[in-house]
Design a protein around this motif. Structure first.
Motif, PDB file in Angstrom:
ATOM      1  N   VAL A 128     -11.645   6.486  11.002  1.00 53.60           N
ATOM      2  CA  VAL A 128     -10.514   5.604  10.786  1.00 53.60           C
ATOM      3  C   VAL A 128      -9.401   5.876  11.801  1.00 53.60           C
ATOM      4  O   VAL A 128      -9.102   7.034  12.126  1.00 53.60           O
ATOM      5  CB  VAL A 128      -9.984   5.753   9.339  1.00 53.60           C
ATOM      6  CG1 VAL A 128      -9.474   7.153   9.079  1.00 53.60           C
ATOM      7  CG2 VAL A 128      -8.895   4.740   9.049  1.00 53.60           C
ATOM      8  N   GLU A 129      -8.827   4.790  12.326  1.00 50.01           N
ATOM      9  CA  GLU A 129      -7.752   4.908  13.298  1.00 50.01           C
ATOM     10  C   GLU A 129      -6.541   4.050  12.940  1.00 50.01           C
ATOM     11  O   GLU A 129      -5.403   4.450  13.175  1.00 50.01           O
ATOM     12  CB  GLU A 129      -8.255   4.497  14.691  1.00 50.01           C
ATOM     13  CG  GLU A 129      -9.363   5.384  15.219  1.00 50.01           C
ATOM     14  CD  GLU A 129      -9.965   4.845  16.510  1.00 50.01           C
ATOM     15  OE1 GLU A 129      -9.494   3.791  17.002  1.00 50.01           O
ATOM     16  OE2 GLU A 129     -10.916   5.467  17.027  1.00 50.01           O
ATOM     17  N   THR A 130      -6.807   2.856  12.359  1.00 40.27           N
ATOM     18  CA  THR A 130      -5.723   1.916  12.096  1.00 40.27           C
ATOM     19  C   THR A 130      -5.955   1.211  10.764  1.00 40.27           C
ATOM     20  O   THR A 130      -7.076   0.838  10.433  1.00 40.27           O
ATOM     21  CB  THR A 130      -5.638   0.843  13.206  1.00 40.27           C
ATOM     22  OG1 THR A 130      -5.555   1.480  14.466  1.00 40.27           O
ATOM     23  CG2 THR A 130      -4.438  -0.065  13.001  1.00 40.27           C
ATOM     24  N   VAL A 131      -4.871   1.038  10.005  1.00 35.73           N
ATOM     25  CA  VAL A 131      -4.894   0.248   8.775  1.00 35.73           C
ATOM     26  C   VAL A 131      -4.033  -0.981   9.001  1.00 35.73           C
ATOM     27  O   VAL A 131      -2.858  -0.865   9.359  1.00 35.73           O
ATOM     28  CB  VAL A 131      -4.361   1.052   7.575  1.00 35.73           C
ATOM     29  CG1 VAL A 131      -4.301   0.177   6.316  1.00 35.73           C
ATOM     30  CG2 VAL A 131      -5.240   2.280   7.326  1.00 35.73           C
ATOM     31  N   VAL A 132      -4.615  -2.155   8.810  1.00 38.75           N
ATOM     32  CA  VAL A 132      -3.906  -3.413   9.000  1.00 38.75           C
ATOM     33  C   VAL A 132      -3.525  -3.976   7.641  1.00 38.75           C
ATOM     34  O   VAL A 132      -4.395  -4.179   6.775  1.00 38.75           O
ATOM     35  CB  VAL A 132      -4.762  -4.439   9.772  1.00 38.75           C
ATOM     36  CG1 VAL A 132      -3.968  -5.723  10.006  1.00 38.75           C
ATOM     37  CG2 VAL A 132      -5.259  -3.848  11.084  1.00 38.75           C
ATOM     38  N   LEU A 133      -2.241  -4.222   7.428  1.00 37.52           N
ATOM     39  CA  LEU A 133      -1.770  -4.735   6.150  1.00 37.52           C
ATOM     40  C   LEU A 133      -1.807  -6.260   6.131  1.00 37.52           C
ATOM     41  O   LEU A 133      -1.895  -6.909   7.176  1.00 37.52           O
ATOM     42  CB  LEU A 133      -0.360  -4.232   5.872  1.00 37.52           C
ATOM     43  CG  LEU A 133      -0.152  -2.713   5.883  1.00 37.52           C
ATOM     44  CD1 LEU A 133       1.262  -2.362   5.441  1.00 37.52           C
ATOM     45  CD2 LEU A 133      -1.184  -2.012   4.999  1.00 37.52           C
TER      46      LEU A 133
END
Length: 390
Positions: A216-221
């Motif tokens: 995991v690198e990025t969480v997009v809301l």
């Protein structure tokens, strides 16, 4: 007379306390506990707190000597995979079969996952001891964490990660943390506590996507925001562990359906703890909290042995959550739809009464243990809210 005794499926608090209560009630027959886990049965509340922070490496409920001394056959690493209630037999993961005179279902919960997130490394849940150790290892190397879901597990994990020096974003689709359980007003006070400790609380927004190349690198809301993350913690709820009961004649609906002594729809089959949905006389509840187990087993075990219990399962439920330097306590059955009376708030600690149909339904407090527990009798008696507020 040959007896198969009591088989208890599950390796947590409910299983151990059931076995303990059977011996306390002088049951002399065989007792077998079967569990998927390889560890001795352990306490789960510390997993998001002391264990995650590296302050404890042991939460075993009872030592090995306890089981030997009470003649309890403990079968670890080999959980139940099915049950034939007609012949009263349980099939285990290794194919072996155990007969029973009474079967106790104490399998607890399994954490919800989000399939669309895929199998990226660094996406964690916290249900087992191993889960907590994995997250502890991640936290040691992480600078940024995103916690998805601001229920009790999510809030406790966020608090522990902050204590470990990790930057934390807490994401909750509801208007505030714990809003679904305690309502938005008290949820905002919980959000205040986290913000005061450096957590970036994002309420009223969900997660659209999690990205990464292997990890995991990025969480997009859902509002378009992109959050960098070295680790993601899922705190999006749990489901009763009942799949192994499919087709066996035990009625299941959001847990194993029971009467108010733990009897299920199948003869000589009982359920207790987080997995059990006890109901009757207008009272229906599946309580996912530690203290409820002790009450349940003191009702269920005498009933199993054909005796009358001296305990009442309808006592006000109680649970707590340790977050930072505050113990948040809840007594009774507060609901998000109740009228909330915030009677104390010093900017850090608070006390609130929950009113439903003109009576006191519950009390929630942060750092107010005496006043919370002092309301037990009034909640049990259904005291008018006017009496409490005067």
């Amino acid at each position: 007379m040959v007896t198969n005794g009591v088989v208890i499926v599950g390796g947590g608090l409910a299983a151990v306390r059931t076995a303990e209560e059977l011996r306390r009630e002088e049951y002399a027959g065989p007792i077998t506990i079967v569990s998927d886990e390889t560890r001795l049965p352990y306490d789960r509340p510390p997993l998001t707190k002391e264990v995650l922070r590296g302050e404890r490496d042991e939460t075993t409920l009872e030592p090995q000597e306890f089981y030997a001394g009470h003649n309890i056959d403990l079968r670890l690493g080999c959980g139940a995979r099915g049950v034939d209630t007609a012949v009263q037999e349980v099939t285990l993961a290794d194919g072996s079969v155990l007969g029973y005179d009474h079967l106790v279902i104490a399998t607890g919960l399994v954490p919800r996952r989000i399939p669309s997130f895929g199998d990226l490394d660094g996406i964690r849940v916290v249900r087992s001891f191993e889960d907590s150790l994995l997250l502890r290892g991640d936290a040691a190397a992480a600078r940024r964490a995103v916690v998805i879901g601001a229920g009790f597990i999510g809030c406790e994990a966020a608090a522990s990660l902050r204590k470990l020096g990790v930057e934390v974003v807490l994401v909750e689709p509801q208007p505030a943390p714990l809003a679904a359980v305690l309502g938005e007003q008290i949820g905002e006070l919980v959000a205040r506590l986290h913000r005061a400790n450096g957590v970036d609380v994002r309420s009223g927004v969900g997660v659209a996507e999690v990205r990464g190349a292997g990890r995991v690198e990025t969480v997009v809301l859902t509002d378009g925001a992109e959050l960098e993350a070295d680790v993601v913690v899922l705190g999006v709820g749990s489901l009763p562990a009942t799949e192994w009961l499919n087709g066996c004649g035990v009625d299941v609906d959001n847990g194993v359906l029971c009467d108010l002594a733990g009897r299920t729809s199948a003869p000589n089959v009982w359920a207790v703890g987080d997995v059990a949905f006890w109901r009757g006389d207008g009272h229906q509840v599946r309580v996912e909290h530690w203290s409820n187990v002790v009450t349940q087993v003191r009702v269920m075990v005498p009933a199993m042995l054909g005796r009358e219990s001296l305990h009442d399962v309808a006592v006000p439920p109680y649970f707590w959550s340790d977050q930072y330097d505050v113990k948040i306590q809840c007594l009774g059955e507060p609901a998000a739809t109740d009228t909330v009376h915030l009677v104390e708030d010093d900017g850090h600690k608070f006390l609130a009464y929950y009113e439903r149909d003109g009576v006191l339904a519950g009390v929630v407090g942060a750092g107010r243990p005496g006043k919370v527990m002092g309301a037990r009798a009034k909640i049990a008696a259904g005291a008018p809210i006017s009496e409490v507020l005067t």
